[in-house]
Design an enzyme around this catalytic site. Sequence first.
Site, PDB file in Angstrom:
ATOM      1  N   ALA A  80     -46.637 -13.422 -59.558  1.00 41.29           N
ATOM      2  CA  ALA A  80     -48.088 -13.625 -59.631  1.00 41.29           C
ATOM      3  C   ALA A  80     -48.791 -13.372 -58.315  1.00 41.29           C
ATOM      4  O   ALA A  80     -48.335 -13.793 -57.253  1.00 41.29           O
ATOM      5  CB  ALA A  80     -48.375 -15.049 -60.084  1.00 41.29           C
ATOM      6  N   VAL A  82     -51.905 -14.599 -57.258  1.00 41.27           N
ATOM      7  CA  VAL A  82     -53.034 -15.519 -57.459  1.00 41.27           C
ATOM      8  C   VAL A  82     -52.650 -16.864 -56.830  1.00 41.27           C
ATOM      9  O   VAL A  82     -51.453 -17.169 -56.701  1.00 41.27           O
ATOM     10  CB  VAL A  82     -53.359 -15.670 -58.971  1.00 41.27           C
ATOM     11  CG1 VAL A  82     -52.204 -16.297 -59.739  1.00 41.27           C
ATOM     12  CG2 VAL A  82     -54.647 -16.449 -59.230  1.00 41.27           C
ATOM     13  N   CYS A  86     -46.492 -18.055 -58.964  1.00 46.01           N
ATOM     14  CA  CYS A  86     -45.951 -17.927 -60.323  1.00 46.01           C
ATOM     15  C   CYS A  86     -46.228 -19.171 -61.163  1.00 46.01           C
ATOM     16  O   CYS A  86     -46.192 -19.092 -62.395  1.00 46.01           O
ATOM     17  CB  CYS A  86     -44.462 -17.616 -60.265  1.00 46.01           C
ATOM     18  SG  CYS A  86     -44.149 -15.936 -59.672  1.00 46.01           S
ATOM     19  N   ASN A  90     -46.810 -18.695 -65.168  1.00 43.82           N
ATOM     20  CA  ASN A  90     -45.548 -18.909 -65.879  1.00 43.82           C
ATOM     21  C   ASN A  90     -45.764 -19.820 -67.092  1.00 43.82           C
ATOM     22  O   ASN A  90     -46.889 -20.111 -67.476  1.00 43.82           O
ATOM     23  CB  ASN A  90     -44.478 -19.454 -64.924  1.00 43.82           C
ATOM     24  CG  ASN A  90     -44.774 -20.871 -64.474  1.00 43.82           C
ATOM     25  OD1 ASN A  90     -45.689 -21.512 -64.954  1.00 43.82           O
ATOM     26  ND2 ASN A  90     -43.997 -21.354 -63.528  1.00 43.82           N
ATOM     27  N   HIS A 440     -36.768 -15.537 -63.006  1.00 43.93           N
ATOM     28  CA  HIS A 440     -36.331 -16.585 -62.086  1.00 43.93           C
ATOM     29  C   HIS A 440     -35.635 -16.033 -60.839  1.00 43.93           C
ATOM     30  O   HIS A 440     -34.643 -16.608 -60.401  1.00 43.93           O
ATOM     31  CB  HIS A 440     -35.370 -17.558 -62.800  1.00 43.93           C
ATOM     32  CG  HIS A 440     -36.009 -18.322 -63.911  1.00 43.93           C
ATOM     33  ND1 HIS A 440     -35.286 -19.126 -64.779  1.00 43.93           N
ATOM     34  CD2 HIS A 440     -37.297 -18.429 -64.315  1.00 43.93           C
ATOM     35  CE1 HIS A 440     -36.102 -19.682 -65.668  1.00 43.93           C
ATOM     36  NE2 HIS A 440     -37.331 -19.263 -65.413  1.00 43.93           N
ATOM     37  N   ALA A 474     -38.375 -20.069 -53.561  1.00 45.31           N
ATOM     38  CA  ALA A 474     -37.161 -19.874 -54.367  1.00 45.31           C
ATOM     39  C   ALA A 474     -36.104 -19.045 -53.639  1.00 45.31           C
ATOM     40  O   ALA A 474     -34.943 -19.023 -54.053  1.00 45.31           O
ATOM     41  CB  ALA A 474     -37.526 -19.212 -55.695  1.00 45.31           C
TER      42      ALA A 474
HETATM   43  C1  LIG Z   1     -43.750 -15.147 -66.264  1.00 45.76           C
HETATM   44  C2  LIG Z   1     -42.957 -16.223 -65.609  1.00 45.76           C
HETATM   45  C3  LIG Z   1     -42.553 -17.325 -66.348  1.00 45.76           C
HETATM   46  C4  LIG Z   1     -41.807 -18.331 -65.748  1.00 45.76           C
HETATM   47  N1  LIG Z   1     -41.584 -19.475 -66.445  1.00 45.76           N
HETATM   48  C5  LIG Z   1     -41.030 -20.528 -65.811  1.00 45.76           C
HETATM   49  C6  LIG Z   1     -40.929 -21.780 -66.461  1.00 45.76           C
HETATM   50  O1  LIG Z   1     -41.430 -21.979 -67.568  1.00 45.76           O
HETATM   51  N2  LIG Z   1     -40.306 -22.795 -65.802  1.00 45.76           N
HETATM   52  C7  LIG Z   1     -39.764 -22.628 -64.569  1.00 45.76           C
HETATM   53  O2  LIG Z   1     -39.148 -23.569 -64.064  1.00 45.76           O
HETATM   54  N3  LIG Z   1     -39.875 -21.458 -63.921  1.00 45.76           N
HETATM   55  C8  LIG Z   1     -40.528 -20.424 -64.491  1.00 45.76           C
HETATM   56  N4  LIG Z   1     -40.698 -19.259 -63.823  1.00 45.76           N
HETATM   57  C9  LIG Z   1     -40.182 -19.168 -62.449  1.00 45.76           C
HETATM   58  C10 LIG Z   1     -41.032 -19.951 -61.454  1.00 45.76           C
HETATM   59  O3  LIG Z   1     -42.393 -19.805 -61.774  1.00 45.76           O
HETATM   60  C11 LIG Z   1     -40.745 -19.452 -60.037  1.00 45.76           C
HETATM   61  O4  LIG Z   1     -39.365 -19.605 -59.755  1.00 45.76           O
HETATM   62  C12 LIG Z   1     -41.519 -20.208 -58.970  1.00 45.76           C
HETATM   63  O5  LIG Z   1     -42.857 -20.401 -59.346  1.00 45.76           O
HETATM   64  C13 LIG Z   1     -41.435 -19.444 -57.656  1.00 45.76           C
HETATM   65  O6  LIG Z   1     -42.153 -20.115 -56.658  1.00 45.76           O
HETATM   66  P1  LIG Z   1     -42.213 -19.543 -55.176  1.00 45.76           P
HETATM   67  O7  LIG Z   1     -42.963 -20.546 -54.370  1.00 45.76           O
HETATM   68  O8  LIG Z   1     -40.865 -19.166 -54.733  1.00 45.76           O
HETATM   69  O9  LIG Z   1     -43.023 -18.176 -55.277  1.00 45.76           O
HETATM   70  P2  LIG Z   1     -44.465 -17.876 -55.889  1.00 45.76           P
HETATM   71  O10 LIG Z   1     -44.933 -18.984 -56.720  1.00 45.76           O
HETATM   72  O11 LIG Z   1     -44.386 -16.524 -56.477  1.00 45.76           O
HETATM   73  O12 LIG Z   1     -45.422 -17.832 -54.611  1.00 45.76           O
HETATM   74  C14 LIG Z   1     -45.479 -16.757 -53.724  1.00 45.76           C
HETATM   75  C15 LIG Z   1     -46.932 -16.573 -53.302  1.00 45.76           C
HETATM   76  O13 LIG Z   1     -46.955 -15.765 -52.146  1.00 45.76           O
HETATM   77  C16 LIG Z   1     -47.986 -14.792 -52.255  1.00 45.76           C
HETATM   78  N5  LIG Z   1     -47.535 -13.665 -51.436  1.00 45.76           N
HETATM   79  C17 LIG Z   1     -46.406 -12.945 -51.588  1.00 45.76           C
HETATM   80  N6  LIG Z   1     -46.272 -12.061 -50.583  1.00 45.76           N
HETATM   81  C18 LIG Z   1     -47.349 -12.231 -49.787  1.00 45.76           C
HETATM   82  C19 LIG Z   1     -47.765 -11.607 -48.570  1.00 45.76           C
HETATM   83  N7  LIG Z   1     -47.029 -10.680 -47.969  1.00 45.76           N
HETATM   84  N8  LIG Z   1     -48.945 -11.999 -48.031  1.00 45.76           N
HETATM   85  C20 LIG Z   1     -49.683 -12.976 -48.609  1.00 45.76           C
HETATM   86  N9  LIG Z   1     -49.318 -13.616 -49.757  1.00 45.76           N
HETATM   87  C21 LIG Z   1     -48.160 -13.241 -50.311  1.00 45.76           C
HETATM   88  C22 LIG Z   1     -48.082 -14.507 -53.731  1.00 45.76           C
HETATM   89  O14 LIG Z   1     -49.346 -13.990 -54.068  1.00 45.76           O
HETATM   90  C23 LIG Z   1     -47.783 -15.871 -54.343  1.00 45.76           C
HETATM   91  O15 LIG Z   1     -48.971 -16.607 -54.527  1.00 45.76           O
HETATM   92  C24 LIG Z   1     -41.422 -18.218 -64.388  1.00 45.76           C
HETATM   93  C25 LIG Z   1     -41.838 -17.120 -63.642  1.00 45.76           C
HETATM   94  C26 LIG Z   1     -42.613 -16.136 -64.232  1.00 45.76           C
HETATM   95  C27 LIG Z   1     -43.064 -14.979 -63.397  1.00 45.76           C
END
Ligand SMILES: Cc1cc2nc3c(=O)[nH]c(=O)nc-3n(C[C@H](O)[C@H](O)[C@H](O)COP(=O)(O)OP(=O)(O)OC[C@H]3O[C@@H](n4cnc5c(N)ncnc54)[C@H](O)[C@@H]3O)c2cc1C
Length: 510
Positions: A80, A82, A86, A90, A440, A474
């Site tokens: 995502a 936004v 994610c 999600n 994931h 993650a």
């Molecule tokens: C469609 C979908 C359904 C899912 N369903 C589930 C579910 O039901 N239950 C569950 O447990 N997990 C689910 N997951 C997995 C879960 O959402 C993710 O594992 C988790 O949200 C990841 O979190 P994060 O903090 O690692 O990354 P993210 O939440 O992806 O955060 C990364 C952020 O960094 C920003 N970013 C990235 N690169 C840059 C950059 N260079 N400069 C500035 N900003 C940047 C992005 O815009 C984003 O906002 C799903 C994922 C998806 C995509």
Amino acid sequence: MPVYDYVVIGGGTAGSVIASRLTEDPDVSVAVIEGGPSDVDREDVLTLRRWLGLLGGDLDYDYPTTEQPRGNSHIRHSRARVLGGCSSHNTLISFKPLPGDWDEWEQAGAEGWGAESMDPYFSRLRNNIVPVDEKDRNAIARDFVEAAREAAGVPRVEGFNAKPFHEGVGFFDLAYHPENNKRSSASVAYLHPFLDRPNLHLMLETWAHRLELEGTRAKGVHVRTKEGEEVYVEAAREVLVCAGAVDTPRLLMHSGIGPKADLEALGIPVVHDLPGVGENLLDHPESVIVWETDGPIPENSAMDSDAGLFVRRDPASNGPDLMFHFYQIPFTDNPERLGYEKPEHGVSMTPNIPKPRSRGRLYLTSADPAVKPALDFRYFTDEEDYDARTLVDGIRLAREIARTEPLAGWLKREVCPGPEITSDEELSEYARKVAHTVYHPAGTCRMGASSDELAVVDPQLRIRGLDGIRIADASVFPTMTAVNPMIGVLMVGEKCAELLAEAATLGGEA
Ligand SMILES: Cc1cc2nc3c(=O)[nH]c(=O)nc-3n(C[C@H](O)[C@H](O)[C@H](O)COP(=O)(O)OP(=O)(O)OC[C@H]3O[C@@H](n4cnc5c(N)ncnc54)[C@H](O)[C@@H]3O)c2cc1C
């Protein structure tokens, strides 16, 4: 040049938690660099049931996978773009990682991350985590639960987070507000109530493309704003990289932090040789079986995949080793490519591998930060063929469930793979070729003991060999959680905030 105490790169799932917790102290200033726009007042984002419409669109970085000789080369990984990351697009299925998941992390060198130590972080979460509401429980999903209980011989679970489980079937817990189907994402729960804090600076639609180091100390980050302006943002205390399992290793490598030979081959000046960056790419692949139903099914639902099943085939396993999501829709995106039809009315069961053994790798193909990295998941390449066999077992079990009342009465015929596909070889071939991801990805900057050469962060989430910089998202997962990972990511965020507070109290940073 703007200077903040902490610079959080990525206002996603973990980044939102950290920014929120840090700014509880009015004397601490925090900048959040977020690539995407705000989710405030965005009904398309905030309405949980509209999640499928967000995939592949304007708010999705949409990463392709490399050729997968034993799997599906057409999988695209939604990530995502936004606020909330994610957790804003999600399905918000919410599982506290199982004790076996955390203990496995500790055994992998993540000292202090065992089940007992991690438990308190779950109760700190600000998200509204509740079982799927009665009004959202579709009649066919209820009958799936009954049939699966009978056919798989597992207990019915009401509230999966109430106590640890190895097996069970039931409606999920979701991070949502049932009264209006609104998300309780990381941004909704952790940022929206505090957007007026003067010490919280959100830089939206701003892309971080290179970290700045002075010797071994991280100083700040170079970003490009929405208007195309180049800005350098400095951190007086620490930089927190929270860009997710794809973009965190990508940013590190473009900053010269990663496997030396790979960076040199692309002409990226090496700042810090760290061979583990991009390795250990994990995912939860799953396959799909689709049935046509005898006419339409009722429409009520939280997000069209509200119930699931966990099975432990191997009694020696420390958690479930086969899982299913039950979809109240015919989920035929991948089968259709192989020529299967999409029934007008139908349901799907999706055998999923909780503890996959195949390990992939993420790497750069260009020194240009705008070029997407390559994601080679190496799906179904583990030596014992454990991953593919899990899907075959899953299809067989799914068929038994489909033959069992009260679900059987709804189903007209199996559409994919079709009842004529019965041998292990045929089932494996089908299951792998239509496999999809449940999005994931994890593990690409894995945590480990400070002596572990392939670990990218130590148990305090500090990047090995550098100062003033931690990773929290993650990507730090040493191994995949048997359950959906989002709650684990939120807990990583909570623990990171605590580590930062401790470091600040001690007067020294990372
Ligand atoms: C469609 C979908 C359904 C899912 N369903 C589930 C579910 O039901 N239950 C569950 O447990 N997990 C689910 N997951 C997995 C879960 O959402 C993710 O594992 C988790 O949200 C990841 O979190 P994060 O903090 O690692 O990354 P993210 O939440 O992806 O955060 C990364 C952020 O960094 C920003 N970013 C990235 N690169 C840059 C950059 N260079 N400069 C500035 N900003 C940047 C992005 O815009 C984003 O906002 C799903 C994922 C998806 C995509």
